[in-house]
Design an enzyme around this catalytic site. Structure first.
Site, PDB file in Angstrom:
ATOM      1  N   HIS A 122       0.771  -1.351   0.053  1.00 25.43           N
ATOM      2  CA  HIS A 122       0.185   0.081  -0.027  1.00 25.43           C
ATOM      3  C   HIS A 122       0.856   1.046   0.050  1.00 25.43           C
ATOM      4  O   HIS A 122       2.101   1.152   0.573  1.00 25.43           O
ATOM      5  CB  HIS A 122      -0.760  -0.174   1.358  1.00 25.43           C
ATOM      6  CG  HIS A 122      -1.867   1.069   1.460  1.00 25.43           C
ATOM      7  ND1 HIS A 122      -1.565   2.200   1.901  1.00 25.43           N
ATOM      8  CD2 HIS A 122      -3.328   0.798   1.093  1.00 25.43           C
ATOM      9  CE1 HIS A 122      -2.968   2.727   1.585  1.00 25.43           C
ATOM     10  NE2 HIS A 122      -3.957   2.136   1.384  1.00 25.43           N
ATOM     11  N   ASP A 199       2.825  -4.207   7.964  1.00 24.15           N
ATOM     12  CA  ASP A 199       1.657  -3.012   7.849  1.00 24.15           C
ATOM     13  C   ASP A 199       0.273  -3.888   7.896  1.00 24.15           C
ATOM     14  O   ASP A 199       0.055  -4.902   7.276  1.00 24.15           O
ATOM     15  CB  ASP A 199       1.303  -2.627   6.358  1.00 24.15           C
ATOM     16  CG  ASP A 199       0.144  -1.806   5.951  1.00 24.15           C
ATOM     17  OD1 ASP A 199      -0.750  -1.849   6.934  1.00 24.15           O
ATOM     18  OD2 ASP A 199       0.173  -1.281   4.919  1.00 24.15           O
ATOM     19  N   GLN A 202      -4.941  -4.497   7.084  1.00 26.61           N
ATOM     20  CA  GLN A 202      -5.933  -5.446   6.886  1.00 26.61           C
ATOM     21  C   GLN A 202      -5.866  -6.805   7.611  1.00 26.61           C
ATOM     22  O   GLN A 202      -6.785  -7.426   7.304  1.00 26.61           O
ATOM     23  CB  GLN A 202      -5.943  -5.627   5.311  1.00 26.61           C
ATOM     24  CG  GLN A 202      -5.870  -4.363   4.591  1.00 26.61           C
ATOM     25  CD  GLN A 202      -7.360  -3.861   4.617  1.00 26.61           C
ATOM     26  OE1 GLN A 202      -8.328  -4.724   4.818  1.00 26.61           O
ATOM     27  NE2 GLN A 202      -7.523  -2.490   4.338  1.00 26.61           N
ATOM     28  N   LYS A 225     -10.419  -0.116  10.524  1.00 25.29           N
ATOM     29  CA  LYS A 225     -10.759  -1.041   9.700  1.00 25.29           C
ATOM     30  C   LYS A 225     -10.852  -2.331  10.476  1.00 25.29           C
ATOM     31  O   LYS A 225     -10.907  -3.546  10.267  1.00 25.29           O
ATOM     32  CB  LYS A 225      -9.390  -1.413   8.963  1.00 25.29           C
ATOM     33  CG  LYS A 225      -9.298  -0.252   8.086  1.00 25.29           C
ATOM     34  CD  LYS A 225      -7.896  -0.538   6.843  1.00 25.29           C
ATOM     35  CE  LYS A 225      -7.274   0.557   6.217  1.00 25.29           C
ATOM     36  NZ  LYS A 225      -8.178   0.928   4.876  1.00 25.29           N
ATOM     37  N   CYS A 363      -4.806   2.322  -3.581  1.00 24.54           N
ATOM     38  CA  CYS A 363      -3.579   2.980  -3.000  1.00 24.54           C
ATOM     39  C   CYS A 363      -2.333   1.914  -3.089  1.00 24.54           C
ATOM     40  O   CYS A 363      -1.480   1.797  -2.389  1.00 24.54           O
ATOM     41  CB  CYS A 363      -3.859   3.330  -1.518  1.00 24.54           C
ATOM     42  SG  CYS A 363      -4.872   4.462  -1.372  1.00 24.54           S
TER      43      CYS A 363
HETATM   44  C1  PLP Z   1      -2.909  -2.346   3.354  1.00 21.52           C
HETATM   45  C2  PLP Z   1      -3.302  -1.056   4.124  1.00 21.52           C
HETATM   46  N1  PLP Z   1      -2.089  -0.312   4.797  1.00 21.52           N
HETATM   47  C3  PLP Z   1      -2.163   0.778   5.115  1.00 21.52           C
HETATM   48  C4  PLP Z   1      -3.485   1.472   4.934  1.00 21.52           C
HETATM   49  C5  PLP Z   1      -3.515   2.810   5.554  1.00 21.52           C
HETATM   50  O1  PLP Z   1      -4.536   2.601   6.794  1.00 21.52           O
HETATM   51  P1  PLP Z   1      -5.140   4.142   7.231  1.00 21.52           P
HETATM   52  O2  PLP Z   1      -5.675   4.774   5.859  1.00 21.52           O
HETATM   53  O3  PLP Z   1      -6.078   3.883   8.268  1.00 21.52           O
HETATM   54  O4  PLP Z   1      -3.981   5.055   7.770  1.00 21.52           O
HETATM   55  C6  PLP Z   1      -4.616   0.673   4.380  1.00 21.52           C
HETATM   56  C7  PLP Z   1      -5.824   1.520   4.319  1.00 21.52           C
HETATM   57  O5  PLP Z   1      -6.140   2.130   3.415  1.00 21.52           O
HETATM   58  C8  PLP Z   1      -4.371  -0.469   3.927  1.00 21.52           C
HETATM   59  O6  PLP Z   1      -5.262  -1.442   3.422  1.00 21.52           O
END
Ligand code: PLP
Ligand code: PLP
Lengths: 405, 146, 405, 146
Positions: A122, A199, A202, A225, A363
């Protein structure tokens, strides 16, 4: 399949109509809905013990502090950290990763050092490292992945070297659903003395997390999430690493003494939590984890995977549909494209049928380029989804096919 | 509501965009990009005597952005630059609900349905935004053959 | 004095008992209570349009985006910014200041450059600059203040020079209540080409803000000190400055394109808002500003100042009480010490009487040292406070005197 | 509840702390700091034969932390180091509600009221924490006369 219909009473939004249709909310990887017990817990905090934490001598402030620290202990238990102080509260997974890239990264990266990130990451686990690398003269390199979405572990084992300082990987892929082999990645990272940052955006809501068993150095999370509130996240970090790191942001509470001649910093976790924290949000995060644990993670996964499997099976029987991401280990996420119809158009038509999906690059632009698609349609399942949601999705895609026939 | 958006005209322009491709001679050009869905539209112009003598576009995108580019190109070919920009203003006002006016120019009106899909307005205006930048971006010889 | 008793229905916590006593909540500078309309608005978002913003093609996501952007416009109007894009949402005032120190600071500060901060600044407007200065070789210097808490403008006018790059000042002092002369400070900063950053944490709820009339470059805010939720803040910045600055954090939404070969960034405000924002929190912030504007800032100030004046008058008639902070321009904050009794003991005894005050250094250690006290007791007023709160405070201090007689 | 905390003994020790000041001879010393209220307590020890032969403290702070330091110094003077640390453990357990045991040592029990004021436990234990660090921090000649 287990039934979860009675759950719907806890999610008022799922009973709303959208564009005249029953809402089929299949955008759970973007953000989950929040059960009433979580909303009510936050409301309770605001109504009965709203106060600033840590600094107050009065009763409300002490009660707020207790609730806040109890939530920290809950997060620590949920991910099997060895102590609450290894959990830093942030505003989300994105901030958590930036904290590591800027605090650990700027203090440790040198010219020529390598940061290895999976090609599927991401943007939240790419851009912070690019920003840090640029400042330090380090290099960011992609770890290859297969068309299926699986990590090429062999390639990683050949890439790691004494130059490797960081290996970054997502626990679960938001675009394709792939579950990555965290323990193996950590082992490869540690074999050359690199740190491994996971990360977990998810992962937390769908897969068991055991930071100690994996030996992972950092694990980044978002509450929203995981059936929790927006605006709250956490970073797990090993005590020894967190202690060795300089502060990320400066301000109140993260200091021991401040003077214009010099400032000394507080212990972890406070060193990384300057300013007034999001007390009701953090408490809501803890409540969400309690709620999820009470429901049962295995039960949740069973429901989600069952629905996703059905959706995948039915979609793949439709002409022109190509499923994207076919790893053997997956959570309940189904990503697909439809011959000659742009995902964005599919999304609009599904929306008009009450089906909420995400369309786009999720993203994950480098991943999209790797798969050679501009975008995909993604249906992501949560424990409250119903067979009707799958039906609505399939009917919607058939409608797309009719319109674009 | 949806039927109003995905009408035959739009589907047709989306499938078989008019004025798609390169031009033999280009005086102005620019690219528009919509990160939300990854649409990318490059507009090529041949402007002479302050008039859009020829126009083409390239790129990839959703049906709405391709159809909109195609419809735009048909609507402004041969028009004065000022007229074309004025048309964009009216078009923009219409699709963003700022105006109720029908445009009555070519098939542009068939995009009015985008009003009910606020998140698609960027798609419907992408080519227009690129046009606006293009008329201020004369190309040099070297840029013409990249 | 105007009456505000009917307001209490909107603040359930103010009707609770603490240690068997009616709660006199006088810790408003730490965080204000939140009126029901704000809590209900956040709840409404969660219950009826909970979705991620900006990235979604479906209806809920669009509705959430609209609500989110409408809140941005509300903040912009409240502080008289020229456009919503000049408002960046953060998790609080502390993050807002860190954003400026790290993004603007690291990009612009050079060895020998000077950062002038008032001696009374909150740690949130000192430590971020110390961290940035250390990286860049710049120097942080205190601007003298008088014993009264007032800024020594003459000293500042003599300190500014071509070396000065930043002048930092709080709009209103959280420890003493002083209202600083922002327009003059901005003028002096600009006269040497420096930027002026104003810490507005204590200003927003009590004093009119006009960023354009002042010409201030940055104004940092926290929602939770302005009847809004915790975990949300904002940064106002001039468009030209924000555009020239590199990103602070990296992640989703703040980019235009990402690849392993290089990344390009989005426009403001998105460039500074990576990741999923706190949608309900931001909407709640907007609702709080609407609510405050409807009540009327001048009305609020009149109530607060009246109560604070009474408290100050009664306190100063008690033997051994020394009022701290006696500037002519003040908001409703009364800070004091009591001969030979430590503020912490005063706080505990007041708490046992239901009176919630803050005791300590108020995150202003340099200011405390300047005033030559280890700590003070601070009673800070909000628009919902009542004459009974003042009475309880005075009775409590008398009790302290009896115990320590 | 409050009366239990601010008893005469505490007020007395807070006002007139015992063993306050410097010692003619010091073997160990350390400082404790409570950023919440700015309390600062420096504990000086003369340890010989594993016994705390003499003790004093300096610093400033609230009534609770000063009284606690004063009470501690009276309670442990002459005790073996291990005994003193054991006493700290029991004291800590008592004030944090982990144990119901009365301590029965000097006037230490009068600090039990701090239980109902969780945010004051740090004050009541500050000197003890400094003691714990001090017994592991022998001073060198140069440190003795700062
Ligand atoms: C795999 C992953 N990493 C990071 C993020 C970023 O999370 P957040 O937008 O809650 O900071 C997301 C969500 O969009 C994600 O799906
Ligand atoms: C003057 C001042 N500046 C900055 C801050 C920090 O605000 P926050 O804790 O909401 O980030 C505060 C609040 O403690 C304050 O009073």
């Amino acid at each position: 399949m287990m039934t979860n219909t009675s759950l719907l009473d806890q999610f008022p939004l799922l009973k709303e109509k959208v564009r005249g249709h029953r809402l089929a909310y299949l955008d759970n990887a973007a953000t989950t809905q929040k059960p009433l017990p979580v909303l009510e817990e936050m409301d309770r905090i605001y109504r009965t013990l709203n106060a600033n934490v840590h600094r107050g001598v009065h009763t409300l402030s002490q009660q707020a502090t207790d609730a806040f620290e109890e939530a920290r202990a809950k997060v620590a238990r949920f991910i099997k950290a060895s102590e609450p102080a290894e959990v830093i509260f942030t505003k989300g997974c994105t901030e958590s990763i930036n904290l590591v890239a800027q605090s650990w990264g700027l203090a440790n990266l040198k010219p020529g050092d390598e940061i290895l990130l999976s090609h599927g990451e991401h943007h939240a686990n790419i851009v912070p490292w690019q920003l840090a690398a640029e400042r330090c003269g380090a290099v960011v390199r992609p770890i290859p992945i297969f068309e299926s979405g699986e990590l090429d572990l062999k390639a990683l084992s050949e890439m790691v070297s004494s130059k490797t300082k960081v290996v970054g990987i997502k626990h679960v892929c938001n675009a394709l659903g792939t579950i990555n082999p965290i323990a193996e990645v950590v082992r490869l990272a540690h074999s050359v003395g690199a740190i491994c940052i996971v990360d977990g955006a998810q992962g937390l809501a769908h897969e068991p997390v055991d930071v100690q068993a994996w030996g992972v150095d950092f694990y980044a999370m978002s509450a929203h999430k995981t059936y929790g509130p927006m605006g709250v996240g956490a970073l797990y970090g090993k005590r020894s690493l967190l202690e060795s790191m300089p502060p990320f942001m400066g301000g109140g509470d993260m200091i021991r003494t401040v003077s214009f001649d010099g400032t000394t910093f507080n212990e972890i976790p406070n060193k990384f939590e300057p300013g007034t924290p999001n007390v009701p949000g953090v408490v809501g995060f803890g409540a969400a984890l309690d709620w999820l644990a009470a429901f049962g993670l295995p039960q949740a996964t069973a429901i989600e995977n069952d629905l996703a499997d059905r959706a995948a099976a039915e979609l793949s029987s439709l002409p022109g549909v190509v499923l994207r991401g076919t790893a053997s280990q997956k959570v309940g996420i189904v990503s697909f494209t439809l011959d000659s119809v742009h995902p964005h158009d599919i999304g609009t038509i599904l929306d008009s049928e009450g089906v909420a999906v995400r369309t786009g690059h999720h993203c994950c632009m480098p991943l999209m380029r790797r798969l050679n698609v501009p975008a995909t349609v993604r249906a992501s399942f949560a424990l409250y989804n119903q067979p009707e949601d799958v039906e609505a999705l399939i009917k919607g895609v058939q409608k797309v096919q009719k319109i674009f026939a | 509501m949806l039927n109003e958006l995905y009408q035959e005209t739009i589907l047709d322009h989306g499938r078989k965009p008019r004025n798609f491709g390169l031009l033999p001679m280009v005086t102005h050009c620019a690219e528009g990009h919509n990160p939300l869905c990854g649409d990318q539209i490059r507009v090529h112009l041949l402007i002479e005597d302050d008039t859009i003598q020829d126009i083409s576009f390239e790129g990839c995108g959703c049906a709405i952005s391709l159809a909109s580019a195609s419809l735009m190109s048909s609507a402004i070919k041969g028009k004065k630059v000022g007229e074309a920009l004025g048309l964009f203003e009216r078009f923009h006002a219409t699709v963003t609900n700022a105006s109720d006016e029908e445009l009555g120019i070519g098939d542009l009106d068939c995009l009015i349905g985008v009003r009910d899909h606020a998140n698609r307005i960027k798609c419907a205006t992408l080519a227009w935004h690129a046009l606006k930048v293009a008329v201020q971006s004369p190309v040099t010889q070297s840029q013409e053959l990249p």
